[in-house]
Design a protein around this motif. Structure first.
Motif, PDB file in Angstrom:
ATOM      1  N   LYS A  63     -36.966   9.664   6.660  1.00  0.00           N
ATOM      2  CA  LYS A  63     -38.003  10.059   5.713  1.00  0.00           C
ATOM      3  C   LYS A  63     -37.824  11.493   5.229  1.00  0.00           C
ATOM      4  CE  LYS A  63     -41.658   6.886   7.169  1.00  0.00           C
ATOM      5  NZ  LYS A  63     -43.020   6.777   7.751  1.00  0.00           N
ATOM      6  N   ARG A  64     -37.572  12.411   6.153  1.00  0.00           N
ATOM      7  CA  ARG A  64     -37.470  13.815   5.766  1.00  0.00           C
ATOM      8  C   ARG A  64     -36.263  14.037   4.857  1.00  0.00           C
ATOM      9  NH1 ARG A  64     -36.405  17.122   9.609  1.00  0.00           N
ATOM     10  NH2 ARG A  64     -37.646  18.942   9.042  1.00  0.00           N
ATOM     11  N   LEU A  65     -35.195  13.304   5.095  1.00  0.00           N
ATOM     12  CA  LEU A  65     -34.009  13.443   4.246  1.00  0.00           C
ATOM     13  C   LEU A  65     -34.314  13.007   2.820  1.00  0.00           C
ATOM     14  CD1 LEU A  65     -31.016  13.985   3.745  1.00  0.00           C
ATOM     15  CD2 LEU A  65     -30.534  11.662   4.564  1.00  0.00           C
ATOM     16  N   LEU A  66     -34.932  11.842   2.652  1.00  0.00           N
ATOM     17  CA  LEU A  66     -35.232  11.366   1.300  1.00  0.00           C
ATOM     18  C   LEU A  66     -36.221  12.298   0.596  1.00  0.00           C
ATOM     19  CD1 LEU A  66     -35.523   7.468   1.299  1.00  0.00           C
ATOM     20  CD2 LEU A  66     -33.674   8.921   0.486  1.00  0.00           C
ATOM     21  N   ALA A  67     -37.212  12.776   1.328  1.00  0.00           N
ATOM     22  CA  ALA A  67     -38.174  13.699   0.725  1.00  0.00           C
ATOM     23  C   ALA A  67     -37.491  14.984   0.290  1.00  0.00           C
ATOM     24  CB  ALA A  67     -39.296  14.004   1.722  1.00  0.00           C
ATOM     25  N   PHE A  68     -36.584  15.488   1.112  1.00  0.00           N
ATOM     26  CA  PHE A  68     -35.872  16.727   0.785  1.00  0.00           C
ATOM     27  C   PHE A  68     -35.054  16.559  -0.494  1.00  0.00           C
ATOM     28  CE2 PHE A  68     -32.291  19.703   1.166  1.00  0.00           C
ATOM     29  CZ  PHE A  68     -32.964  20.890   1.452  1.00  0.00           C
ATOM     30  N   ILE A  69     -34.349  15.439  -0.604  1.00  0.00           N
ATOM     31  CA  ILE A  69     -33.528  15.192  -1.795  1.00  0.00           C
ATOM     32  C   ILE A  69     -34.423  15.049  -3.027  1.00  0.00           C
ATOM     33  CG2 ILE A  69     -31.926  13.570  -2.895  1.00  0.00           C
ATOM     34  CD1 ILE A  69     -30.889  12.912  -0.072  1.00  0.00           C
ATOM     35  N   ALA A  70     -35.528  14.297  -2.898  1.00  0.00           N
ATOM     36  CA  ALA A  70     -36.423  14.073  -4.042  1.00  0.00           C
ATOM     37  C   ALA A  70     -37.036  15.375  -4.536  1.00  0.00           C
ATOM     38  CB  ALA A  70     -37.522  13.091  -3.659  1.00  0.00           C
ATOM     39  N   LEU A  71     -37.397  16.267  -3.623  1.00  0.00           N
ATOM     40  CA  LEU A  71     -38.046  17.518  -4.003  1.00  0.00           C
ATOM     41  C   LEU A  71     -37.060  18.599  -4.425  1.00  0.00           C
ATOM     42  CD1 LEU A  71     -40.883  17.767  -1.313  1.00  0.00           C
ATOM     43  CD2 LEU A  71     -41.069  17.047  -3.706  1.00  0.00           C
ATOM     44  N   HIS A  72     -35.773  18.274  -4.386  1.00  0.00           N
ATOM     45  CA  HIS A  72     -34.744  19.233  -4.828  1.00  0.00           C
ATOM     46  C   HIS A  72     -33.903  18.655  -5.966  1.00  0.00           C
ATOM     47  CE1 HIS A  72     -35.858  21.122  -0.995  1.00  0.00           C
ATOM     48  NE2 HIS A  72     -35.336  22.233  -1.478  1.00  0.00           N
ATOM     49  N   GLY A  73     -34.568  17.932  -6.848  1.00  0.00           N
ATOM     50  CA  GLY A  73     -33.917  17.484  -8.069  1.00  0.00           C
ATOM     51  C   GLY A  73     -33.054  16.250  -7.945  1.00  0.00           C
ATOM     52  N   GLY A  74     -33.077  15.591  -6.802  1.00  0.00           N
ATOM     53  CA  GLY A  74     -32.327  14.353  -6.644  1.00  0.00           C
ATOM     54  C   GLY A  74     -30.893  14.524  -6.202  1.00  0.00           C
ATOM     55  N   ARG A  75     -30.436  15.765  -5.978  1.00  0.00           N
ATOM     56  CA  ARG A  75     -29.063  16.012  -5.515  1.00  0.00           C
ATOM     57  C   ARG A  75     -29.040  17.276  -4.670  1.00  0.00           C
ATOM     58  NH1 ARG A  75     -23.818  14.703  -7.019  1.00  0.00           N
ATOM     59  NH2 ARG A  75     -24.658  13.375  -8.664  1.00  0.00           N
ATOM     60  N   VAL A  76     -28.442  17.204  -3.487  1.00  0.00           N
ATOM     61  CA  VAL A  76     -28.391  18.370  -2.601  1.00  0.00           C
ATOM     62  C   VAL A  76     -27.019  18.477  -1.953  1.00  0.00           C
ATOM     63  CG1 VAL A  76     -30.869  18.277  -2.070  1.00  0.00           C
ATOM     64  CG2 VAL A  76     -29.241  17.070  -0.599  1.00  0.00           C
ATOM     65  N   ASP A  77     -26.719  19.680  -1.508  1.00  0.00           N
ATOM     66  CA  ASP A  77     -25.509  19.923  -0.732  1.00  0.00           C
ATOM     67  C   ASP A  77     -25.732  19.428   0.704  1.00  0.00           C
ATOM     68  OD1 ASP A  77     -22.860  21.585  -0.398  1.00  0.00           O
ATOM     69  OD2 ASP A  77     -24.182  22.207   1.257  1.00  0.00           O
ATOM     70  N   ARG A  78     -24.739  18.751   1.260  1.00  0.00           N
ATOM     71  CA  ARG A  78     -24.897  18.176   2.607  1.00  0.00           C
ATOM     72  C   ARG A  78     -25.208  19.253   3.640  1.00  0.00           C
ATOM     73  NH1 ARG A  78     -22.391  12.710   3.235  1.00  0.00           N
ATOM     74  NH2 ARG A  78     -22.716  13.070   5.460  1.00  0.00           N
ATOM     75  N   ARG A  79     -24.479  20.358   3.591  1.00  0.00           N
ATOM     76  CA  ARG A  79     -24.681  21.403   4.595  1.00  0.00           C
ATOM     77  C   ARG A  79     -26.061  22.039   4.456  1.00  0.00           C
ATOM     78  NH1 ARG A  79     -19.405  25.020   3.858  1.00  0.00           N
ATOM     79  NH2 ARG A  79     -19.968  24.580   1.685  1.00  0.00           N
ATOM     80  N   GLN A  80     -26.510  22.213   3.212  1.00  0.00           N
ATOM     81  CA  GLN A  80     -27.855  22.758   3.005  1.00  0.00           C
ATOM     82  C   GLN A  80     -28.907  21.824   3.582  1.00  0.00           C
ATOM     83  OE1 GLN A  80     -29.247  22.724  -1.022  1.00  0.00           O
ATOM     84  NE2 GLN A  80     -31.029  24.014  -0.605  1.00  0.00           N
TER      85      GLN A  80
END
Length: 250
Positions: free
Chosen positions: A43-60
């Protein structure tokens, strides 16, 4: 007939063939009209991606979501979260060695809501955008009970944008002569944030547009008592003037 509804604004309705990631009351995924529950560990992973424009760096993502321990352990937790999604039949991510992204065509309810509020604030709304929202304020909270810093900041940003959109609905309904609906819409805004003066102003103006000066006065007095009890403050003189000025001055 009242246009009161219990569903989100039209911008959050899911097009055929698409899937939507919902953070309001979620996270969960809607696909083909069916709700797919996200595994707890993802859940936290999907929320993080959604709240950061739909694309994130893996390490971040790994470093933010699992700050305790080594980088290797955080990366392992990230891989496990991705694996749980796929095992649960939720094929929503595109992954490579550097990035994680929502699949093309995936919508998020928070983006749809922000776009809806933006159209209203910019004066570019459609008739469909003026449907009255009848949400439970608690149900409309983004990721309730989550206290990560990256959630708190985005939650407040989205809440403010939504409130501005709801207040814009009231103003537009008044402008087009749907004053009864404007009162109903304004009452919904007040339910969201009863201490917000701009929300109370919207309700008072809607009552005045309906030529219900007594109701406007009652709304002002209720707000005055609430503000005094909760904050030890008084409404602004600008708000007080509304219930003493003639209707034609609005």
């Amino acid at each position: 007939m009242s246009s009161l509804i219990t569903s989100p604004p039209p911008s959050t309705e899911q097009p055929v063939g698409c899937q939507m990631l919902c953070l309001v009351g979620g996270p969960y995924v809607v696909r083909g009209g069916h709700r797919l529950n996200v595994p707890e560990g993802s859940k936290r992973l999907l929320a993080f991606i959604a709240l950061h424009g739909g694309r994130v760096d893996r390490r971040q993502a790994a470093g933010t979501l699992w700050p305790e321990g080594s980088d290797e352990r955080a990366a392992g937790n990230l891989r496990s979260a991705v694996w749980r999604l796929k095992s649960g039949g939720i094929d929503i991510l595109l992954t490579d060695k550097q990035t994680l992204a929502l699949r093309p065509g995936t919508q998020t309810d928070v983006n749809a809501l922000c776009e809806w509020a933006g159209r209203l604030a910019d004066g570019c709304s459609s008739i469909a955008d003026l449907r009255i929202l009848a949400w439970d304020p608690e149900a409309a909270d983004i990721l309730p009970g989550w206290y990560d810093e990256w959630v708190i900041c985005e939650r407040e940003r989205i809440r403010q944008r939504l409130l501005h959109g709801l207040e814009a609905v009231v103003r537009e309904l008044i402008n087009i002569g749907r004053v009864g609906d404007a009162v109903e819409a304004a009452m919904n805004v007040v339910r969201f944030e009863p201490l917000r003066e701009s929300a109370q102003r919207a309700l008072i103006e809607a009552h005045l547009a309906e030529h219900n000066r007594i109701e406007a006065r009652r709304a002002f007095e209720r707000y005055s008592r609430l503000l005094a009890e909760e904050m030890g403050l008084m409404p602004s003189t600008e708000l007080a003037d509304l219930v003493t000025l003639p209707v034609t001055s609005l």
